[in-house]
Write a protein that holds these residues in place. Structure first.
Motif, PDB file in Angstrom:
ATOM      1  N   GLN A   1       0.812  -1.217   0.000  1.00 49.22           N
ATOM      2  CA  GLN A   1       0.000   0.000   0.000  1.00 49.22           C
ATOM      3  C   GLN A   1       0.850   1.274   0.000  1.00 49.22           C
ATOM      4  O   GLN A   1       0.312   2.375  -0.114  1.00 49.22           O
ATOM      5  CB  GLN A   1      -0.910   0.000   1.240  1.00 49.22           C
ATOM      6  N   LEU A   2       2.180   1.106   0.122  1.00 47.55           N
ATOM      7  CA  LEU A   2       3.075   2.252   0.275  1.00 47.55           C
ATOM      8  C   LEU A   2       3.912   2.488  -0.986  1.00 47.55           C
ATOM      9  O   LEU A   2       4.005   1.626  -1.853  1.00 47.55           O
ATOM     10  CB  LEU A   2       4.019   2.007   1.449  1.00 47.55           C
ATOM     11  N   ARG A   3       4.552   3.638  -1.020  1.00 42.04           N
ATOM     12  CA  ARG A   3       5.515   3.897  -2.092  1.00 42.04           C
ATOM     13  C   ARG A   3       6.745   3.016  -1.936  1.00 42.04           C
ATOM     14  O   ARG A   3       7.273   2.480  -2.908  1.00 42.04           O
ATOM     15  CB  ARG A   3       5.927   5.370  -2.090  1.00 42.04           C
ATOM     16  N   ALA A   4       7.220   2.861  -0.709  1.00 42.74           N
ATOM     17  CA  ALA A   4       8.417   2.041  -0.497  1.00 42.74           C
ATOM     18  C   ALA A   4       8.533   1.666   0.974  1.00 42.74           C
ATOM     19  O   ALA A   4       8.027   2.359   1.851  1.00 42.74           O
ATOM     20  CB  ALA A   4       9.673   2.794  -0.938  1.00 42.74           C
ATOM     21  N   VAL A   5       9.225   0.557   1.205  1.00 41.78           N
ATOM     22  CA  VAL A   5       9.601   0.127   2.554  1.00 41.78           C
ATOM     23  C   VAL A   5      11.086  -0.191   2.528  1.00 41.78           C
ATOM     24  O   VAL A   5      11.574  -0.871   1.614  1.00 41.78           O
ATOM     25  CB  VAL A   5       8.803  -1.105   3.016  1.00 41.78           C
ATOM     26  N   ALA A   6      11.813   0.307   3.521  1.00 39.31           N
ATOM     27  CA  ALA A   6      13.251   0.053   3.601  1.00 39.31           C
ATOM     28  C   ALA A   6      13.619  -0.393   5.002  1.00 39.31           C
ATOM     29  O   ALA A   6      13.057   0.083   5.990  1.00 39.31           O
ATOM     30  CB  ALA A   6      14.040   1.307   3.227  1.00 39.31           C
ATOM     31  N   VAL A   7      14.563  -1.312   5.084  1.00 42.55           N
ATOM     32  CA  VAL A   7      15.211  -1.679   6.343  1.00 42.55           C
ATOM     33  C   VAL A   7      16.609  -1.078   6.293  1.00 42.55           C
ATOM     34  O   VAL A   7      17.365  -1.325   5.345  1.00 42.55           O
ATOM     35  CB  VAL A   7      15.279  -3.200   6.524  1.00 42.55           C
ATOM     36  N   ILE A   8      16.939  -0.256   7.288  1.00 40.88           N
ATOM     37  CA  ILE A   8      18.242   0.422   7.332  1.00 40.88           C
ATOM     38  C   ILE A   8      18.980  -0.079   8.567  1.00 40.88           C
ATOM     39  O   ILE A   8      18.519   0.102   9.697  1.00 40.88           O
ATOM     40  CB  ILE A   8      18.077   1.947   7.379  1.00 40.88           C
ATOM     41  N   THR A   9      20.122  -0.701   8.347  1.00 44.55           N
ATOM     42  CA  THR A   9      20.809  -1.398   9.430  1.00 44.55           C
ATOM     43  C   THR A   9      22.318  -1.257   9.326  1.00 44.55           C
ATOM     44  O   THR A   9      22.851  -1.028   8.234  1.00 44.55           O
ATOM     45  CB  THR A   9      20.422  -2.906   9.413  1.00 44.55           C
ATOM     46  N   GLY A  10      22.986  -1.401  10.449  1.00 45.40           N
ATOM     47  CA  GLY A  10      24.437  -1.435  10.448  1.00 45.40           C
ATOM     48  C   GLY A  10      24.987  -2.783  10.026  1.00 45.40           C
ATOM     49  O   GLY A  10      26.166  -2.913   9.717  1.00 45.40           O
TER      50      GLY A  10
ATOM     51  N   VAL B   1      16.777  -3.209   1.349  1.00 43.59           N
ATOM     52  CA  VAL B   1      17.596  -3.292   2.564  1.00 43.59           C
ATOM     53  C   VAL B   1      18.858  -2.481   2.330  1.00 43.59           C
ATOM     54  O   VAL B   1      19.618  -2.753   1.392  1.00 43.59           O
ATOM     55  CB  VAL B   1      17.953  -4.745   2.919  1.00 43.59           C
ATOM     56  N   LEU B   2      19.053  -1.470   3.164  1.00 45.78           N
ATOM     57  CA  LEU B   2      20.260  -0.649   3.128  1.00 45.78           C
ATOM     58  C   LEU B   2      21.148  -1.104   4.279  1.00 45.78           C
ATOM     59  O   LEU B   2      20.889  -0.795   5.446  1.00 45.78           O
ATOM     60  CB  LEU B   2      19.908   0.829   3.254  1.00 45.78           C
ATOM     61  N   GLY B   3      22.161  -1.895   3.952  1.00 47.59           N
ATOM     62  CA  GLY B   3      23.055  -2.443   4.968  1.00 47.59           C
ATOM     63  C   GLY B   3      24.290  -1.592   5.138  1.00 47.59           C
ATOM     64  O   GLY B   3      24.580  -0.711   4.318  1.00 47.59           O
ATOM     65  N   ALA B   4      25.034  -1.861   6.216  1.00 45.11           N
ATOM     66  CA  ALA B   4      26.257  -1.100   6.522  1.00 45.11           C
ATOM     67  C   ALA B   4      25.976   0.392   6.458  1.00 45.11           C
ATOM     68  O   ALA B   4      26.744   1.160   5.898  1.00 45.11           O
ATOM     69  CB  ALA B   4      27.387  -1.479   5.563  1.00 45.11           C
TER      70      ALA B   4
ATOM     71  N   ALA C   1      21.804   7.627   4.743  1.00 42.35           N
ATOM     72  CA  ALA C   1      21.159   6.582   3.946  1.00 42.35           C
ATOM     73  C   ALA C   1      19.679   6.872   3.729  1.00 42.35           C
ATOM     74  O   ALA C   1      19.154   6.722   2.619  1.00 42.35           O
ATOM     75  CB  ALA C   1      21.339   5.227   4.635  1.00 42.35           C
ATOM     76  N   LEU C   2      18.989   7.279   4.796  1.00 41.14           N
ATOM     77  CA  LEU C   2      17.558   7.552   4.687  1.00 41.14           C
ATOM     78  C   LEU C   2      17.289   8.741   3.771  1.00 41.14           C
ATOM     79  O   LEU C   2      16.387   8.693   2.919  1.00 41.14           O
ATOM     80  CB  LEU C   2      16.978   7.821   6.077  1.00 41.14           C
ATOM     81  N   THR C   3      18.064   9.808   3.919  1.00 37.17           N
ATOM     82  CA  THR C   3      17.860  11.000   3.096  1.00 37.17           C
ATOM     83  C   THR C   3      17.997  10.675   1.606  1.00 37.17           C
ATOM     84  O   THR C   3      17.173  11.092   0.786  1.00 37.17           O
ATOM     85  CB  THR C   3      18.862  12.094   3.494  1.00 37.17           C
ATOM     86  N   ALA C   4      19.026   9.911   1.257  1.00 33.25           N
ATOM     87  CA  ALA C   4      19.241   9.550  -0.147  1.00 33.25           C
ATOM     88  C   ALA C   4      18.109   8.666  -0.661  1.00 33.25           C
ATOM     89  O   ALA C   4      17.628   8.845  -1.794  1.00 33.25           O
ATOM     90  CB  ALA C   4      20.580   8.845  -0.297  1.00 33.25           C
TER      91      ALA C   4
ATOM     92  N   ALA D   1      14.897  10.721  -1.252  1.00 30.86           N
ATOM     93  CA  ALA D   1      15.021  11.547  -2.454  1.00 30.86           C
ATOM     94  C   ALA D   1      14.826  10.694  -3.708  1.00 30.86           C
ATOM     95  O   ALA D   1      14.151  11.103  -4.664  1.00 30.86           O
ATOM     96  CB  ALA D   1      16.379  12.234  -2.478  1.00 30.86           C
ATOM     97  N   GLU D   2      15.402   9.502  -3.692  1.00 26.88           N
ATOM     98  CA  GLU D   2      15.273   8.586  -4.824  1.00 26.88           C
ATOM     99  C   GLU D   2      13.815   8.195  -5.061  1.00 26.88           C
ATOM    100  O   GLU D   2      13.362   8.103  -6.208  1.00 26.88           O
ATOM    101  CB  GLU D   2      16.105   7.332  -4.559  1.00 26.88           C
ATOM    102  N   CYS D   3      13.086   7.985  -3.961  1.00 28.63           N
ATOM    103  CA  CYS D   3      11.690   7.551  -4.057  1.00 28.63           C
ATOM    104  C   CYS D   3      10.731   8.688  -4.387  1.00 28.63           C
ATOM    105  O   CYS D   3       9.582   8.435  -4.756  1.00 28.63           O
ATOM    106  CB  CYS D   3      11.235   6.934  -2.730  1.00 28.63           C
ATOM    107  N   GLY D   4      11.190   9.934  -4.234  1.00 32.99           N
ATOM    108  CA  GLY D   4      10.248  11.048  -4.328  1.00 32.99           C
ATOM    109  C   GLY D   4       9.211  10.949  -3.229  1.00 32.99           C
ATOM    110  O   GLY D   4       8.014  11.139  -3.448  1.00 32.99           O
TER     111      GLY D   4
END
Length: 278
Positions: free
Chosen positions: A62-71, A94-97, A199-202, A205-208
């Motif tokens: 139902q969303l534009r995007a879902v991301a998992v951001i992790t170390g 998934v945005l790792g590191a 990571a989140l900011t980029a 922006a990519e997703c609009g």
């Protein structure tokens, strides 16, 4: 699943209302450990709360995007999370590191640039340094590829071990042009500027992206909170969620949050409630 909780701040209420009103423009971004998965003594045993994947699978389409951001390395988070091939999560990222690595469910492709050269030098020096410091028994090192984390949770006195090691590890990081990031009984050495806020900011922006919900549990999530706060200052609605552990609450994060929930089960309930309301 129950009544949707009400954020304690006006900005949070605006953010939640905007997400509910415009889900197709909204992004949900989530930390992994302590947010989707309970904190455990051995990070290799970390797995999402059983209710997390069903809630995400219901909400994500139902969303534009879902991301998992992790170390964690992205590949590790994908494996531990059970994300690959999960129904409803075909467009999960998934945005790792802390964003250095990326995995997209749509392609099952992992992008992984070379790590900072200082990490290899710290990796070589760290074992000898910990021996010379007589690090307390139970202290151990987690190699994340792009970062190195020294954990004190298993020590007899985790807080004392943490204090004992913090300054020497900060000096080691600085000598190799790296940064020491504190967390709950963990001290992580990584490149400066490699954080969840960047990571989140980029990604947004990519997703609009329009409205954004970010949920985290530890000091490493503060840069992501700050990124959402900057967006709000510019007129973009957002909701900040803190996953709390009653025994080890990260006060600085919970103080900045619009909404607090108790652990990954509380996060799962929140995601399920939002999906039901939409």
């Amino acid at each position: 699943m129950g009544t949707l909780p009400v954020p304690v701040t006006a900005a949070g209420r605006t953010g939640l209302d905007a997400l509910l009103a415009h889900p197709s423009h909204s992004v949900v971004a989530l930390d992994f450990d302590g947010t989707l998965a309970p904190i455990v003594a051995d990070p290799t045993e970390s797995r999402p709360h059983p209710a997390v994947l069903p809630a995400l699978a219901r909400l994500a389409p139902q969303l534009r995007a879902v991301a998992v951001i992790t170390g964690r390395p992205a590949e590790t988070a994908v494996a531990y999370g059970g994300f690959e091939g999960a129904a409803g999560l075909e467009h999960l990222t998934v945005l790792g590191a802390y964003g250095a690595e990326r995995w997209d469910a749509a392609t099952a492709r992992l992008s992984s640039p070379p790590p900072h050269p200082g990490i290899d030098r710290v990796r070589a020096e760290l074992p000898d340094l910990l021996r010379r410091l007589e690090a307390p028994q139970g202290t151990w090192t987690e190699d994340k590829g792009y970062a190195l984390a020294v954990h004190t949770r298993r020590a007899a006195d985790p807080a004392r071990a943490y204090r004992w090691l913090r300054e020497p590890l900060a000096d080691l990081a600085a000598r190799h042009e790296l940064h020491l990031e504190p967390g709950r009984f963990v001290l992580e050495i990584r490149p400066a500027g490699m954080d969840k806020g960047t990571a989140l900011t980029a990604f947004l922006a990519e997703c609009g992206a329009g409205p954004v919900l970010y949920a985290g549990d530890d000091l490493g999530d503060i840069p992501a909170f700050e990124a959402v706060e900057r967006r709000r200052a510019a007129g973009e609605p957002g909701l900040l969620v803190c996953s709390t552990d009653p025994g080890e609450e990260v006060t600085e994060l919970s103080r900045r949050a619009d909404l607090t929930v108790v652990g990954p089960d509380g996060v799962a309930d929140l995601l399920a409630d939002i999906a039901a309301r939409i």
